[in-house]
Design an enzyme around this catalytic site. Structure first.
Site, PDB file in Angstrom:
ATOM      1  N   ASP A 153     -24.170  14.096  71.659  1.00 16.52           N
ATOM      2  CA  ASP A 153     -25.156  13.549  70.730  1.00 16.52           C
ATOM      3  C   ASP A 153     -26.126  12.770  71.974  1.00 16.52           C
ATOM      4  O   ASP A 153     -25.807  12.068  72.870  1.00 16.52           O
ATOM      5  CB  ASP A 153     -24.905  12.478  70.092  1.00 16.52           C
ATOM      6  CG  ASP A 153     -25.862  12.104  68.988  1.00 16.52           C
ATOM      7  OD1 ASP A 153     -26.867  12.992  68.535  1.00 16.52           O
ATOM      8  OD2 ASP A 153     -25.745  11.105  68.537  1.00 16.52           O
ATOM      9  N   ASN A 175     -29.408  14.598  73.205  1.00 19.44           N
ATOM     10  CA  ASN A 175     -30.459  15.343  73.779  1.00 19.44           C
ATOM     11  C   ASN A 175     -32.056  15.054  73.560  1.00 19.44           C
ATOM     12  O   ASN A 175     -32.672  14.824  74.459  1.00 19.44           O
ATOM     13  CB  ASN A 175     -30.135  16.852  73.723  1.00 19.44           C
ATOM     14  CG  ASN A 175     -28.827  17.403  74.091  1.00 19.44           C
ATOM     15  OD1 ASN A 175     -28.102  16.609  75.158  1.00 19.44           O
ATOM     16  ND2 ASN A 175     -28.264  18.416  73.648  1.00 19.44           N
ATOM     17  N   TRP A 228     -33.089  11.681  74.570  1.00 19.13           N
ATOM     18  CA  TRP A 228     -33.036  11.427  76.107  1.00 19.13           C
ATOM     19  C   TRP A 228     -34.326  12.453  76.697  1.00 19.13           C
ATOM     20  O   TRP A 228     -35.435  11.884  77.409  1.00 19.13           O
ATOM     21  CB  TRP A 228     -32.204  12.487  76.957  1.00 19.13           C
ATOM     22  CG  TRP A 228     -31.928  12.648  78.104  1.00 19.13           C
ATOM     23  CD1 TRP A 228     -31.139  11.782  79.235  1.00 19.13           C
ATOM     24  CD2 TRP A 228     -32.490  13.726  79.040  1.00 19.13           C
ATOM     25  NE1 TRP A 228     -31.332  12.431  80.601  1.00 19.13           N
ATOM     26  CE2 TRP A 228     -32.117  13.406  80.357  1.00 19.13           C
ATOM     27  CE3 TRP A 228     -33.445  14.620  78.852  1.00 19.13           C
ATOM     28  CZ2 TRP A 228     -32.613  13.948  81.361  1.00 19.13           C
ATOM     29  CZ3 TRP A 228     -33.892  15.403  80.073  1.00 19.13           C
ATOM     30  CH2 TRP A 228     -33.432  15.290  81.116  1.00 19.13           C
ATOM     31  N   ASN A 252     -28.214  21.137  61.590  1.00 17.34           N
ATOM     32  CA  ASN A 252     -29.107  21.461  62.484  1.00 17.34           C
ATOM     33  C   ASN A 252     -30.460  22.558  61.979  1.00 17.34           C
ATOM     34  O   ASN A 252     -31.396  22.333  62.788  1.00 17.34           O
ATOM     35  CB  ASN A 252     -28.772  21.680  63.885  1.00 17.34           C
ATOM     36  CG  ASN A 252     -28.034  20.475  64.565  1.00 17.34           C
ATOM     37  OD1 ASN A 252     -27.117  20.798  65.337  1.00 17.34           O
ATOM     38  ND2 ASN A 252     -28.467  19.309  64.209  1.00 17.34           N
ATOM     39  N   ARG A 280     -19.777   7.453  64.389  1.00 19.06           N
ATOM     40  CA  ARG A 280     -19.562   8.184  63.172  1.00 19.06           C
ATOM     41  C   ARG A 280     -19.423   9.602  63.544  1.00 19.06           C
ATOM     42  O   ARG A 280     -19.591  10.038  65.048  1.00 19.06           O
ATOM     43  CB  ARG A 280     -20.773   8.332  62.389  1.00 19.06           C
ATOM     44  CG  ARG A 280     -21.905   8.997  62.810  1.00 19.06           C
ATOM     45  CD  ARG A 280     -23.191   8.864  61.759  1.00 19.06           C
ATOM     46  NE  ARG A 280     -24.244   9.344  62.203  1.00 19.06           N
ATOM     47  CZ  ARG A 280     -25.514   8.563  62.924  1.00 19.06           C
ATOM     48  NH1 ARG A 280     -25.170   7.165  62.970  1.00 19.06           N
ATOM     49  NH2 ARG A 280     -26.259   9.266  63.214  1.00 19.06           N
ATOM     50  N   GLU A 284      -7.762   9.888  68.752  1.00 18.71           N
ATOM     51  CA  GLU A 284      -8.321   8.665  69.071  1.00 18.71           C
ATOM     52  C   GLU A 284      -9.722   8.935  69.359  1.00 18.71           C
ATOM     53  O   GLU A 284     -10.269   9.715  69.829  1.00 18.71           O
ATOM     54  CB  GLU A 284      -7.627   8.055  70.552  1.00 18.71           C
ATOM     55  CG  GLU A 284      -6.175   7.776  70.400  1.00 18.71           C
ATOM     56  CD  GLU A 284      -5.766   6.518  69.520  1.00 18.71           C
ATOM     57  OE1 GLU A 284      -6.611   5.638  69.595  1.00 18.71           O
ATOM     58  OE2 GLU A 284      -4.804   6.748  69.038  1.00 18.71           O
TER      59      GLU A 284
END
Length: 222
Positions: free
Chosen positions: A13, A15, A18, A61, A176, A189
């Site tokens: 997550d 991009n 950024w 998406n 999340r 984990e």
């Protein structure tokens, strides 16, 4: 204390953020993110990881702008064309998980060709979640399920050979799971990293692996 994980999944997550922070087109962020996938795949091999699963394109998406979706599909096609031979030479097995009915036929052919070309490779498996949603995967399996328990149900998932991830990492500081591997990650984990995905370097990856090694996995026991 746990040994290092053998099966790792990542929600890649950040991009878009950024790219926005640098004032460049969002597709540049996706290109940088794809470079990071390639780099962290090499790290995964070095750390003895046998399966790496990355969230490439979710079912949600499609709701993004047509311009961004088109650019993403074009980039994905170009990457498959140029990088499949290299990944094959490095012993990487490629496997796509997700729906295949909404992908353009030419791109679907490329995906299937990449899977066929690399099918016998054993160094590491790269699972690419493309047009993927965890709820949709469970619904698709449920439609064909006729009984037999969890093991039988698991055989109806998109990639029944996939191991349940030991470790699930999400980058960008969000905490999340975003409809990702809902069945498979039931006992994974979770580690949340602050870096945006293109900034998720080797040191950040190692930090997450080290965090995993401090956990005690009990799977409901004591």
């Amino acid at each position: 204390m746990s040994e290092g994980p053998k099966y790792v999944a990542i929600i890649t997550d950040g991009n878009g953020r950024w790219a926005q922070a640098r004032g460049v087109p969002v597709v540049d962020g996706h290109q940088a993110g794809a470079d990071t996938v390639k780099a962290r795949l090499k790290d995964a091999v070095r750390h003895g990881i046998k399966e790496l699963t990355v969230y490439s394109f979710s079912t949600e998406n499609w709701s993004r702008s047509a311009e961004e979706v088109t650019a993403l599909m074009r980039m994905f096609s170009q990457r498959l064309m140029t990088e499949t031979p290299e990944l094959h030479a490095e012993g990487v097995r490629m496997r796509f998980i997700g729906r295949r009915d909404r992908v353009a036929s030419a791109l679907l052919e490329q995906m299937e060709a990449a899977e066929a070309t690399t099918a016998a490779n054993t160094r590491i498996t790269l699972f690419i979640a493309f047009d993927y949603g965890g709820r949709q995967e469970i619904l698709d399996a449920a439609e064909r399920y006729t009984g037999g328990g969890e093991e039988a149900f698991g055989q109806l998932l998109y990639a029944p050979e996939m191991h349940e991830p030991d470790l699930l990492i999400r980058t960008s500081g969000e905490q999340r799971v975003s409809n990702y591997l809902l069945w498979q990650a039931a006992y994974s984990e979770l580690v949340f990293a602050p870096e945006l995905w293109p900034d998720f370097d080797s040191a950040a990856f190692e930090r997450c692996l080290d965090e995993y090694s401090t956990r005690q996995r009990r799977f409901g026991g004591r």
